[in-house]
Design a protein around this motif. Sequence first.
Motif, PDB file in Angstrom:
ATOM      1  N   VAL A  28      -7.361 -21.353  -8.947  1.00  0.00           N
ATOM      2  CA  VAL A  28      -8.673 -21.324  -8.305  1.00  0.00           C
ATOM      3  C   VAL A  28      -8.666 -22.183  -7.047  1.00  0.00           C
ATOM      4  CG1 VAL A  28     -11.105 -21.976  -8.572  1.00  0.00           C
ATOM      5  CG2 VAL A  28      -9.934 -20.785 -10.428  1.00  0.00           C
ATOM      6  N   GLU A  33      -6.707 -20.519  -4.288  1.00  0.00           N
ATOM      7  CA  GLU A  33      -7.166 -19.219  -3.793  1.00  0.00           C
ATOM      8  C   GLU A  33      -8.537 -19.223  -3.125  1.00  0.00           C
ATOM      9  OE1 GLU A  33      -7.167 -16.712  -7.221  1.00  0.00           O
ATOM     10  OE2 GLU A  33      -4.987 -16.755  -7.420  1.00  0.00           O
ATOM     11  N   THR A  34      -9.396 -20.145  -3.456  1.00  0.00           N
ATOM     12  CA  THR A  34     -10.778 -20.046  -3.024  1.00  0.00           C
ATOM     13  C   THR A  34     -11.347 -21.436  -2.743  1.00  0.00           C
ATOM     14  OG1 THR A  34     -12.901 -19.018  -3.570  1.00  0.00           O
ATOM     15  CG2 THR A  34     -11.769 -20.133  -5.358  1.00  0.00           C
ATOM     16  N   ARG A  91     -16.650 -17.846  -4.127  1.00  0.00           N
ATOM     17  CA  ARG A  91     -15.828 -16.638  -3.979  1.00  0.00           C
ATOM     18  C   ARG A  91     -16.566 -15.648  -3.095  1.00  0.00           C
ATOM     19  NH1 ARG A  91     -10.829 -16.452  -6.426  1.00  0.00           N
ATOM     20  NH2 ARG A  91     -10.828 -17.376  -8.474  1.00  0.00           N
ATOM     21  N   GLU A 137     -19.202 -19.237  -8.239  1.00  0.00           N
ATOM     22  CA  GLU A 137     -18.461 -18.922  -9.461  1.00  0.00           C
ATOM     23  C   GLU A 137     -18.637 -20.008 -10.515  1.00  0.00           C
ATOM     24  OE1 GLU A 137     -13.857 -18.487 -10.123  1.00  0.00           O
ATOM     25  OE2 GLU A 137     -14.716 -16.680  -9.214  1.00  0.00           O
TER      26      GLU A 137
END
Length: 149
Positions: free
Chosen positions: A46, A49-50, A68, A77
């Motif tokens: 996580v 990626e974001t 996200r 999220e």
Amino acid sequence: MPDDLTLRRAVADDVPALTALIRAAYAKYDGRGITLPPVSEGLDEVVAETPVILAMNRHQPLGAIVLRDAPDALQIENLAVHPDASGQGIATRLLTEAETIARAHGIDKLCLATHRDLTETISLYRHLGWTVTEATGLRIMMQKPLLRS
């Protein structure tokens, strides 16, 4: 809100403290019979990626928000505040930062999913201008349109 609260993006080295923060924030639901997804798992991916924004008090995270991209919106999220910091405005500060990020990217709406039994959380979101867009089983979908600044 703590005077020395700062916001910054999480990095890989923050994952252990972020995991502990999220587990502490959600621990209050364990004894209430509320089954939540495993929100403290997979945080390495996580964070990589974001955007994950941390609310820091010196070197300790007191809150975090995971963002996200969603179709036509920025999705919240996860939003977690350590129980020792509850009621200090940290969740509101993180949500305001999400609005700032969304606007900076030309996005005019935030969205999220929450659990039907997290009534305090739903009340907070409603107080901050969020509306329920769908309720299916245990899942409550909410959104907040953002005014152009």
